[in-house]
Design a protein around this motif. Structure first.
Motif, PDB file in Angstrom:
ATOM      1  N   LEU A   1     -19.408 -13.283   4.709  1.00 61.99           N
ATOM      2  CA  LEU A   1     -18.343 -14.551   5.276  1.00 61.99           C
ATOM      3  C   LEU A   1     -17.820 -14.780   6.653  1.00 61.99           C
ATOM      4  O   LEU A   1     -17.777 -15.927   7.044  1.00 61.99           O
ATOM      5  N   LEU A   2     -18.259 -13.676   7.350  1.00 63.24           N
ATOM      6  CA  LEU A   2     -18.137 -14.140   8.839  1.00 63.24           C
ATOM      7  C   LEU A   2     -19.658 -15.452   9.115  1.00 63.24           C
ATOM      8  O   LEU A   2     -18.602 -16.639  10.199  1.00 63.24           O
ATOM      9  N   MET A   3     -20.298 -15.058   8.996  1.00 64.47           N
ATOM     10  CA  MET A   3     -21.898 -16.140   9.164  1.00 64.47           C
ATOM     11  C   MET A   3     -20.839 -17.469   9.178  1.00 64.47           C
ATOM     12  O   MET A   3     -20.960 -18.516   9.213  1.00 64.47           O
ATOM     13  N   ASP A   4     -20.209 -17.616   7.267  1.00 66.88           N
ATOM     14  CA  ASP A   4     -19.740 -18.851   6.583  1.00 66.88           C
ATOM     15  C   ASP A   4     -19.092 -19.763   7.766  1.00 66.88           C
ATOM     16  O   ASP A   4     -18.499 -20.599   7.524  1.00 66.88           O
ATOM     17  N   SER A   5     -18.065 -18.588   8.351  1.00 70.56           N
ATOM     18  CA  SER A   5     -17.122 -19.188   9.011  1.00 70.56           C
ATOM     19  C   SER A   5     -17.351 -19.708  10.129  1.00 70.56           C
ATOM     20  O   SER A   5     -16.616 -20.834  10.740  1.00 70.56           O
ATOM     21  N   VAL A   6     -18.848 -19.184  10.884  1.00 70.26           N
ATOM     22  CA  VAL A   6     -19.036 -20.043  12.035  1.00 70.26           C
ATOM     23  C   VAL A   6     -19.882 -20.904  12.130  1.00 70.26           C
ATOM     24  O   VAL A   6     -20.463 -21.312  12.632  1.00 70.26           O
ATOM     25  N   LEU A   7     -20.947 -20.677  10.870  1.00 71.84           N
ATOM     26  CA  LEU A   7     -22.121 -21.874  10.999  1.00 71.84           C
ATOM     27  C   LEU A   7     -22.153 -23.208  10.444  1.00 71.84           C
ATOM     28  O   LEU A   7     -22.854 -24.231  11.621  1.00 71.84           O
ATOM     29  N   GLU A   8     -20.785 -23.744   9.940  1.00 72.59           N
ATOM     30  CA  GLU A   8     -20.739 -24.960   9.821  1.00 72.59           C
ATOM     31  C   GLU A   8     -20.464 -25.750  10.799  1.00 72.59           C
ATOM     32  O   GLU A   8     -21.048 -26.122  11.514  1.00 72.59           O
ATOM     33  N   PRO A   9     -19.015 -25.023  11.678  1.00 75.99           N
ATOM     34  CA  PRO A   9     -18.581 -25.642  13.338  1.00 75.99           C
ATOM     35  C   PRO A   9     -19.877 -25.369  14.193  1.00 75.99           C
ATOM     36  O   PRO A   9     -20.057 -26.423  15.049  1.00 75.99           O
ATOM     37  N   MET A  10     -20.829 -25.049  14.485  1.00 72.85           N
ATOM     38  CA  MET A  10     -21.360 -24.371  15.192  1.00 72.85           C
ATOM     39  C   MET A  10     -22.906 -25.815  14.371  1.00 72.85           C
ATOM     40  O   MET A  10     -23.330 -26.446  15.678  1.00 72.85           O
ATOM     41  N   ALA A  11     -23.333 -25.750  13.803  1.00 73.22           N
ATOM     42  CA  ALA A  11     -24.241 -26.997  12.949  1.00 73.22           C
ATOM     43  C   ALA A  11     -23.903 -27.946  13.740  1.00 73.22           C
ATOM     44  O   ALA A  11     -24.835 -29.209  14.063  1.00 73.22           O
TER      45      ALA A  11
ATOM     46  N   ILE B   1     -31.224 -28.484   9.144  1.00 69.98           N
ATOM     47  CA  ILE B   1     -29.662 -27.913   9.601  1.00 69.98           C
ATOM     48  C   ILE B   1     -28.502 -28.016   8.247  1.00 69.98           C
ATOM     49  O   ILE B   1     -28.143 -26.740   7.844  1.00 69.98           O
ATOM     50  N   ASP B   2     -28.209 -28.867   6.988  1.00 74.73           N
ATOM     51  CA  ASP B   2     -28.163 -29.772   5.979  1.00 74.73           C
ATOM     52  C   ASP B   2     -28.516 -28.401   4.956  1.00 74.73           C
ATOM     53  O   ASP B   2     -27.793 -27.361   4.635  1.00 74.73           O
ATOM     54  N   TRP B   3     -30.330 -27.503   5.019  1.00 71.33           N
ATOM     55  CA  TRP B   3     -30.570 -26.712   4.474  1.00 71.33           C
ATOM     56  C   TRP B   3     -29.874 -25.090   4.628  1.00 71.33           C
ATOM     57  O   TRP B   3     -29.690 -24.793   4.337  1.00 71.33           O
ATOM     58  N   LEU B   4     -29.993 -25.139   5.742  1.00 66.88           N
ATOM     59  CA  LEU B   4     -29.555 -23.564   6.827  1.00 66.88           C
ATOM     60  C   LEU B   4     -27.991 -23.795   6.011  1.00 66.88           C
ATOM     61  O   LEU B   4     -27.579 -22.693   5.894  1.00 66.88           O
ATOM     62  N   VAL B   5     -26.901 -24.267   6.542  1.00 66.20           N
ATOM     63  CA  VAL B   5     -25.943 -24.524   5.787  1.00 66.20           C
ATOM     64  C   VAL B   5     -25.858 -24.201   4.427  1.00 66.20           C
ATOM     65  O   VAL B   5     -25.291 -23.514   4.422  1.00 66.20           O
ATOM     66  N   ALA B   6     -26.372 -24.988   3.705  1.00 64.49           N
ATOM     67  CA  ALA B   6     -27.031 -24.741   2.142  1.00 64.49           C
ATOM     68  C   ALA B   6     -27.034 -22.818   1.782  1.00 64.49           C
ATOM     69  O   ALA B   6     -26.607 -22.925   1.128  1.00 64.49           O
ATOM     70  N   GLU B   7     -28.527 -22.792   2.123  1.00 64.73           N
ATOM     71  CA  GLU B   7     -28.837 -21.761   1.525  1.00 64.73           C
ATOM     72  C   GLU B   7     -28.282 -20.136   2.455  1.00 64.73           C
ATOM     73  O   GLU B   7     -28.915 -19.407   2.217  1.00 64.73           O
ATOM     74  N   ALA B   8     -27.681 -20.196   3.673  1.00 64.83           N
ATOM     75  CA  ALA B   8     -28.289 -19.246   4.821  1.00 64.83           C
ATOM     76  C   ALA B   8     -26.867 -17.858   4.506  1.00 64.83           C
ATOM     77  O   ALA B   8     -27.722 -16.449   4.120  1.00 64.83           O
ATOM     78  N   GLY B   9     -25.704 -18.531   3.555  1.00 67.27           N
ATOM     79  CA  GLY B   9     -25.362 -17.080   3.244  1.00 67.27           C
ATOM     80  C   GLY B   9     -25.651 -16.864   2.043  1.00 67.27           C
ATOM     81  O   GLY B   9     -26.115 -14.883   1.917  1.00 67.27           O
ATOM     82  N   PRO B  10     -26.427 -17.331   0.578  1.00 65.20           N
ATOM     83  CA  PRO B  10     -26.923 -16.432   0.304  1.00 65.20           C
ATOM     84  C   PRO B  10     -28.319 -15.396   0.672  1.00 65.20           C
ATOM     85  O   PRO B  10     -28.115 -14.591   0.154  1.00 65.20           O
ATOM     86  N   TRP B  11     -28.799 -16.808   1.004  1.00 69.71           N
ATOM     87  CA  TRP B  11     -30.144 -15.935   1.713  1.00 69.71           C
ATOM     88  C   TRP B  11     -30.289 -14.423   2.445  1.00 69.71           C
ATOM     89  O   TRP B  11     -30.490 -13.293   3.097  1.00 69.71           O
ATOM     90  N   LEU B  12     -28.820 -14.309   3.106  1.00 74.35           N
ATOM     91  CA  LEU B  12     -28.434 -13.337   4.735  1.00 74.35           C
ATOM     92  C   LEU B  12     -27.747 -12.225   3.741  1.00 74.35           C
ATOM     93  O   LEU B  12     -28.151 -10.927   3.807  1.00 74.35           O
ATOM     94  N   GLU B  13     -27.027 -12.509   2.722  1.00 73.63           N
ATOM     95  CA  GLU B  13     -26.157 -11.437   1.080  1.00 73.63           C
ATOM     96  C   GLU B  13     -27.467 -10.827   0.515  1.00 73.63           C
ATOM     97  O   GLU B  13     -27.074  -9.608  -0.017  1.00 73.63           O
ATOM     98  N   ARG B  14     -28.109 -11.509   0.946  1.00 77.81           N
ATOM     99  CA  ARG B  14     -29.776 -10.665  -0.740  1.00 77.81           C
ATOM    100  C   ARG B  14     -29.957  -9.749   0.248  1.00 77.81           C
ATOM    101  O   ARG B  14     -30.858 -10.361   1.020  1.00 77.81           O
TER     102      ARG B  14
END
Length: 332
Positions: free
Chosen positions: A157-167, A184-197
Motif C-alpha cells: 500500500l505504501l509503495m502503491d501510494s508513491v510509485l505512480e507519482p514517482m514514475a 515504466i508502465d509495466w512496473l506501475v501495473a505489476e510492482a504491487g502484486p510482485w512485491l506482496e507475493r
C-alpha cells in the motif's frame, strides 16, 4: 576524533589528509591518509563514508544510513561475500549522521555503470553474490534484525501510494523511447502484486547490486560496497538487477544463462540444497522488475547530477530490453 574511532590507546593520529573517492549519491566517501605518532600495525590509508546533504536530505536517507552501519556491524561477519574490512561504524541516535571507516581497497577501481562491464566481470560479481545469499539462505533469524522483513500488504500500500507519482516524475524528466516507456508502465501495473507475493526462497540481498557498487581488483578479484539498501527478499533480485543493468544488451543475451548457471553452482557449493537450476532461472526472470523499480525510486531519491541522469537512462534502456526479451507480452 579519528584516534577515538580507531580505538587507539597510547597512540594518536597527528594529522590527516583527505580526498573524495567514488560516485555515491546518498553519502560521501573520502580517502584518508593519517599521520600517526606511532603507525606500527595501523592502516596507512582508509576510506571514510559519511552522510552528506542538508538536514532534510539526511533525514530522508536515515534508514539507508542505519542499514549500512548494521550491515558492517552485524551482518558482514556472518556472510562470505567480499567486502572491505570495517575499522569503525558509528551512527547518531536519529541516524542522520554516520561514519564508516573502511579498508582502502586501492588499487581496485570502481566499476562504471554507464560503460558497463564484461561478461567475465559480471560472472565474478554473480559468483561473489552467492557468498552473500548462501550463508543465510531462508534463515528466519534475519527477521530479528531491525528493518529486515519480507514485504507485506502494508508495504504494498505504501509503495502503491508513491510509485505512480514517482514514475510520472521520471517520465517527465526523461525523453523515453517506446520500450523504455512501456517498462515504466509495466512496473506501475505489476510492482504491487510482485512485491506482496511471498518468495519461495529468501536471503539477505544487496538490492542495488550493479557495477558502480563493485570494486574490481588485480587477478579478477571483486569487492562489493554500498550496503545501504539491504533487505530480505528473493536472492535472484540481485542477479537480475546486476545482469540487466550492467551488461550491454548483446552481452546479456549471449551470456546471461551461463552466468546464472555459474551463480547457481556457487550456491550449491556453499551448501544450498533443494533449489534447482530451473527454479533459479525462473526466479531470475521473475525478478527483472527489480531494475525499473530501483531506477525509478533511485532517481527520485538521489540528488540530480548529469552523470546520474545518464546512468539512469542507460540502465533503463538495458533493463527494458531484458524484460522485452524474457517476459512475454510485458511491454506489448
Amino acid at each position: 576524533m579519528l584516534s577515538d574511532l580507531l580505538g587507539l590507546t597510547g597512540r594518536r593520529v597527528l594529522s590527516v589528509r583527505h580526498e573524495p573517492v567514488g560516485s555515491g549519491q546518498m553519502a560521501g566517501s573520502f580517502r584518508l591518509t593519517p599521520t600517526y605518532d606511532d603507525g606500527d600495525g595501523l592502516p596507512p590509508t582508509m576510506v571514510a563514508k559519511i552522510a552528506v546533504g542538508d538536514a532534510s536530505q539526511r533525514q530522508f536517507a536515515s534508514g539507508v544510513f542505519r542499514n549500512e552501519v548494521m550491515f558492517y556491524r552485524d551482518l558482514a561477519p556472518t556472510l562470505d561475500v567480499p567486502v572491505p574490512a570495517c575499522h569503525a561504524a558509528e551512527i547518531s541516535t536519529d541516524a542522520t549522521e554516520f561514519v564508516l571507516l573502511l579498508q582502502d581497497m586501492a588499487p581496485a577501481v570502481q566499476g562504471d555503470q554507464i560503460a558497463g562491464c564484461t561478461p567475465q566481470e559480471a560472472r565474478a560479481v554473480a559468483v561473489a553474490a552467492a557468498g552473500l545469499h548462501a550463508p543465510r539462505w531462508c534463515d528466519e533469524s534475519l527477521f530479528d534484525m531491525r528493518g529486515l522483513a519480507l514485504p507485506g500488504h502494508d508495504d504494498r500500500l505504501l509503495m502503491d501510494s508513491v510509485l505512480e507519482p514517482m514514475a510520472e516524475a521520471f517520465r517527465s524528466r526523461f525523453d523515453l523511447g517506446r520500450r523504455e516507456a512501456a517498462a515504466i508502465d509495466w512496473l506501475v501495473a505489476e510492482a504491487g502484486p510482485w512485491l506482496e507475493r511471498k518468495p519461495s526462497t529468501f536471503a539477505v540481498i544487496h538490492s542495488d547490486l550493479r557495477i558502480d557498487n563493485v570494486l574490481f581488483g588485480p587477478g579478477d578479484t571483486v569487492t562489493v560496497v554500498d550496503w545501504q539498501t539491504i533487505t530480505v527478499g528473493n536472492p535472484l533480485r540481485d542477479i537480475a538487477f546486476l545482469l540487466s543493468t550492467s551488461l550491454s544488451i548483446a552481452d546479456r543475451r549471449e551470456h546471461e544463462r551461463d552466468i546464472v548457471g555459474a551463480y547457481h553452482k556457487a550456491l550449491v557449493e556453499k551448501g544450498v540444497t533443494g533449489y534447482s537450476s530451473e527454479e533459479c532461472w525462473a526466479d531470475y526472470v521473475d525478478s527483472l522488475i527489480q531494475a525499473p523499480m530501483i531506477i525509478v525510486f533511485g532517481c527520485g531519491a538521489a540528488i540530480p547530477t548529469e552523470r546520474g541522469d545518464r546512468m539512469f537512462r542507460v540502465m533503463l534502456e538495458r533493463s527494458a530490453a531484458a524484460i522485452d526479451d524474457l517476459v512475454p507480452g510485458a511491454l506489448g
